[in-house]
Design a protein around this motif. Structure first.
Motif, mmCIF file in Angstrom:
data_model
loop_
_atom_site.group_PDB
_atom_site.id
_atom_site.type_symbol
_atom_site.label_atom_id
_atom_site.label_comp_id
_atom_site.label_asym_id
_atom_site.label_seq_id
_atom_site.Cartn_x
_atom_site.Cartn_y
_atom_site.Cartn_z
ATOM 1 N N HIS A 122 2.703 4.841 -5.965
ATOM 2 C CA HIS A 122 1.429 5.450 -5.562
ATOM 3 C C HIS A 122 0.540 4.430 -4.855
ATOM 4 C CE1 HIS A 122 -0.312 3.421 -9.046
ATOM 5 N NE2 HIS A 122 0.679 3.917 -9.773
ATOM 6 N N LYS A 123 -0.619 4.918 -4.396
ATOM 7 C CA LYS A 123 -1.504 4.121 -3.557
ATOM 8 C C LYS A 123 -1.872 2.756 -4.148
ATOM 9 C CE LYS A 123 -6.163 4.547 -1.646
ATOM 10 N NZ LYS A 123 -7.297 5.496 -1.493
ATOM 11 N N GLN A 124 -2.186 2.715 -5.446
ATOM 12 C CA GLN A 124 -2.577 1.437 -6.049
ATOM 13 C C GLN A 124 -1.446 0.410 -5.943
ATOM 14 O OE1 GLN A 124 -5.649 0.753 -6.702
ATOM 15 N NE2 GLN A 124 -6.151 2.890 -6.220
ATOM 16 N N ASP A 125 -0.215 0.894 -5.969
ATOM 17 C CA ASP A 125 0.932 -0.011 -5.826
ATOM 18 C C ASP A 125 0.949 -0.670 -4.452
ATOM 19 O OD1 ASP A 125 1.849 0.736 -8.322
ATOM 20 O OD2 ASP A 125 3.283 2.208 -7.547
ATOM 21 N N LEU A 127 -1.558 -1.226 -2.454
ATOM 22 C CA LEU A 127 -2.649 -2.206 -2.357
ATOM 23 C C LEU A 127 -2.288 -3.491 -3.096
ATOM 24 C CD1 LEU A 127 -5.863 -0.016 -2.947
ATOM 25 C CD2 LEU A 127 -4.674 -0.593 -0.839
ATOM 26 N N GLN A 128 -1.735 -3.312 -4.274
ATOM 27 C CA GLN A 128 -1.368 -4.477 -5.085
ATOM 28 C C GLN A 128 -0.279 -5.289 -4.394
ATOM 29 O OE1 GLN A 128 -2.886 -5.654 -7.632
ATOM 30 N NE2 GLN A 128 -1.382 -7.312 -7.917
ATOM 31 N N ARG A 131 -1.937 -7.239 -1.192
ATOM 32 C CA ARG A 131 -3.248 -7.892 -1.269
ATOM 33 C C ARG A 131 -3.134 -9.407 -1.035
ATOM 34 N NH1 ARG A 131 -3.536 -9.910 -6.769
ATOM 35 N NH2 ARG A 131 -5.721 -10.451 -6.532
ATOM 36 N N GLU A 160 -7.111 0.075 3.442
ATOM 37 C CA GLU A 160 -7.944 -0.201 2.268
ATOM 38 C C GLU A 160 -8.278 -1.679 2.142
ATOM 39 O OE1 GLU A 160 -9.044 2.177 -0.288
ATOM 40 O OE2 GLU A 160 -8.606 3.464 1.440
ATOM 41 N N PHE A 478 -0.802 6.836 -15.371
ATOM 42 C CA PHE A 478 -1.465 7.068 -14.077
ATOM 43 C C PHE A 478 -1.487 8.561 -13.762
ATOM 44 C CE2 PHE A 478 -0.856 7.921 -9.538
ATOM 45 C CZ PHE A 478 -1.944 7.271 -8.971
ATOM 46 N N ARG A 482 -5.173 11.177 -13.437
ATOM 47 C CA ARG A 482 -5.716 11.600 -12.139
ATOM 48 C C ARG A 482 -6.175 13.057 -12.179
ATOM 49 N NH1 ARG A 482 0.120 12.303 -9.143
ATOM 50 N NH2 ARG A 482 0.730 13.667 -10.828
ATOM 51 N N GLU A 515 -3.921 10.514 -4.856
ATOM 52 C CA GLU A 515 -3.143 9.953 -5.965
ATOM 53 C C GLU A 515 -1.862 10.709 -6.262
ATOM 54 O OE1 GLU A 515 -6.124 9.191 -9.125
ATOM 55 O OE2 GLU A 515 -6.068 7.139 -8.376
#
Lengths: 542, 143
Positions: A122-125, A127-128, A131, A160, A478, A482, A515
């Motif tokens: 998912h999206k947070q992955d 970004l992580q 980064r 992002e 997760f 959501r 999400e």
């Protein structure tokens, strides 16, 4: 059919004193009368001698290794380390569930999360994963089966993290033809796979002009024992099909052709690999200019990256693989590759270790900084032998392209299993060549040693990566937290877009923003194409 | 092309989980067919439960698992338990160059009949499978 039918490329069986690996008859020596009269400069049509006229100031190719393992946090640390070690591009590989477009909480994923690449969901992955990396200075290439998901993941992360998306450099693979048969099946019907590829290419032509939206990957399928002619012929069949699809959509050839690249395999027949790169550039240039009417010279000169052959590596006497990787990298540099990855010397018995990655990078740095090989462009240009072999390869690849295209629509060949049969035949041929001793492999059927004496670098195999089981629960958590209403709404939009003819890129981006996960979005696209949400019948839509 | 003879050893060939590197699996399946065995090819994406079900349905003498990922480490104990619970007496054979020396001991301990790593000669694999098949048939004949 159990063996490939004889074609220009498949008549040959292994390398002998008189034939190259893919069957080009060889003479004892070559003279001026053997080579075609070449008066071509590097950086000029047909780019046989390379894409650039001058030696690049440093190296001239992107040096990288395939990386990514565990969860996004661990992979991000690995990436930052590799960049600090002088790597100039990233190429990340995802784990088996992500390749198959399944979430970590899918029952079949339980023992495979994070072991052979990074687990993304998912999206947070995303970004992580990316980064604290200089995305404006490095290239981000992806070794992910499905280009739509690779592109949207990179897009979402870059946006992002505050980078200008239209300046991003990097690449995604497009493998709608052969991925289903020989590597990572995603269980989307052929028509849907082609559509996803073309949507990405059309989107990038407008929004991400510096990003390579179509990397033709001939590496993975040629690991099924294909020779160099077969490898490139099948690759060109796929390229030509997707280009024609784009032209049917009305997308101008010069808006996307400059962002097509090829990632090829590199085996052990040294001069054949050099000639393969040269012949491929020439074939591509002629095809783009003369057949598809491209007028921008950037459309004619294709960048060729390479990943050296894992199949050529042996589990026996693994230190020998360091020598193999070095010779392969040398042939790639001499052939004018734009980016090189050397397979880990431990690849025959494990997912490559950190040590193997570093050694692959060091090998390239030694070639670049210590040998002087990069001082001159195309140093083998004009060699009677290399020029003759380049022309012979070109002719044979073209003949096999014509033969395959003459069999009818490639989609039918794929759906009827023709290519799968072909691959099964090349696998059988490869092993019988080794078994019979016709193909010599040191440590396997020549100069073998008893296992008890074969201990050098052996200990590295015992360090295995265990599945990241914690991640399964994290993803479940997760999903619980959501707003499922948002997710369903975004997935419905993906579904209606997929049923219609709109571009899927932004609806998929919006779904990630809501999400939704890779497994959910891909399942929705499968359904839109009349396939089950989950090919394994184990999970249901949210 | 099926060259198997009546009474030929019946071998299930498949892979577990999401291991998608199928080259070895296909190569071995072809080799066993050429040696006259009856190969039931399950291919990719199997769970241990699915393998056990297929082994019973197909009356397999041998279950051949090909592996190019580390998933076997977790799946093999599950497979051996499931076979024993289902009273399935097919012999389990594992092949793949990722299997290390320390795994080998554990796997044999667990009841895996044979393990073939890199460099296994095809005649050795064929001979071992013939023996395993004959042993199972003899056991069945004795009731």
């Amino acid at each position: 059919m159990t063996t490939p039918e004889p074609t220009a490329g498949t008549l040959a069986q292994g390398m002998s004193a008189h034939r190259s690996r893919s069957g080009v008859p060889l003479k004892g020596f070559y003279g001026a009368s053997d080579a075609r009269d070449v008066d071509e400069a590097p950086g000029a049509f047909a780019f046989t001698r390379g894409r650039r006229a001058d030696p690049a100031p440093v190296g001239g190719w992107i040096q990288r290794g395939l990386s990514g393992e565990g969860d996004p946090t661990r992979s991000n640390e690995q990436f930052r380390y590799l960049i600090s070690q002088g790597q100039t591009g990233l190429n990340f590989i995802v784990d088996a569930p992500t390749q198959a477009l399944l979430d970590p909480d899918h029952p079949l994923a339980v023992n495979a999360v994070g072991t052979q690449g990074v687990s993304l969901c998912h999206k947070q992955d995303f970004l992580q994963l990316l980064r604290d990396l200089p995305l404006d200075r490095i290239t981000v290439s992806t070794s992910m089966t499905n280009g739509l998901f690779a592109l949207t993941a990179v897009y979402v992360a870059a946006r992002e993290l505050g980078f200008a998306v239209d300046k991003l450099r990097g690449s995604v693979l497009q493998l709608p033809f052969y991925g289903e048969d020989v590597t990572y099946a995603v269980h989307v019907p052929f028509e849907g796979r082609v559509r996803m590829s073309c949507d990405v290419m059309e989107f990038c032509a407008k929004e991400m002009p510096r990003f390579h939206s179509f990397v033709e990957d001939t590496y993975f399928f040629s690991e099924s024992g294909l020779n160099a002619v077969e490898e490139m012929a099948l690759g060109f069949v796929e390229i030509r099909y997707l280009v024609r699809e784009m032209l049917k959509r009305g997308v101008p050839i010069d808006s996307f052709a400059p962002r097509i690249a090829i990632v090829v395999n590199c085996g052990m027949d040294f001069f054949e690999e050099v000639s393969k790169l040269r012949a491929t550039r020439r074939l591509f240039a002629k095809m783009m200019r003369d057949e598809f009417g491209a007028i921008d010279p950037r459309s004619w000169s294709v960048a060729i990256a390479s990943h050296t052959s894992g199949l050529s590596l042996t589990a026996q006497q693994p230190a020998n693989n360091i020598v193999r990787g070095t010779l392969q990298a040398l042939s790639l540099v001499l052939g004018g590759a734009s980016a090189i990855e050397i397979s880990g010397f431990d690849e025959a018995f494990r997912t490559p270790s950190e040590d193997a990655h570093r050694l692959g990078l060091r090998t390239q740095q030694i070639i670049e900084l210590e040998t002087g090989i990069t001082s001159v462009v195309d140093p083998l240009g004009g060699s009677h032998y290399v020029e003759a072999l380049t022309s012979a390869m070109e002719g044979r690849i073209m003949a096999m392209i014509r033969e395959i295209e003459g069999r009818g629509p490639p989609g039918d060949l794929i759906e009827s299993g023709w290519f799968r049969n072909f691959f099964e035949g090349t696998i059988a041929r490869y092993w019988s060549e080794i078994e019979s001793g016709q193909r010599k492999v040191v440590g396997v059927n020549a100069h073998t040693v008893p296992p008890a004496e074969d201990m050098l670098l052996r200990d590295i195999a015992e360090t295995k990566i265990r599945p990241y089981r914690d991640r399964i629960e994290q993803v479940r958590e997760f999903k619980r937290r959501r707003d499922i209403g948002h997710v369903r709404e975004a997935l419905a939009h993906v579904y209606t877009t997929a049923r219609g003819s709109g571009n899927l890129v932004m609806p998929v981006v919006a779904a990630f923003d809501s999400e939704a996960t890779i497994g959910e979005i891909s399942g929705t696209i499968r359904q839109a194409y009349g396939a089950p949400y989950d090919a394994h019948g184990m999970v249901s839509p949210p | 092309m099926n060259s198997s003879t009546p009474g030929a050893v019946r071998v299930l060939v498949g892979m577990l989980g999401l291991d998608q590197h199928e080259v070895g699996s296909l190569a071995v399946a072809g080799m066993l067919r050429d040696a006259g065995m009856e190969v039931i090819y399950l291919g990719r994406f199997n769970t241990p439960a699915a393998i056990v079900r297929a082994a019973i349905d197909e009356d397999a003498d041998v279950i051949g698992i090909s592996t190019h990922s580390w998933e076997y480490i977790e799946y093999l104990p599950e497979l051996m338990n499931a076979l024993s619970k289902a009273h399935c007496d097919a012999a389990v054979v594992l092949g793949g160059s990722v299997i290390t020396a320390s795994d080998r001991d554990q796997l044999l301990e667990m009841g895996v009949a044979a393990i073939f790593g890199a460099g296994s000669a095809s005649q050795d694999i064929v001979a071992a499978l013939r023996t395993l098949g004959a042993t199972r048939r003899a056991g069945l004949a004795r009731g």
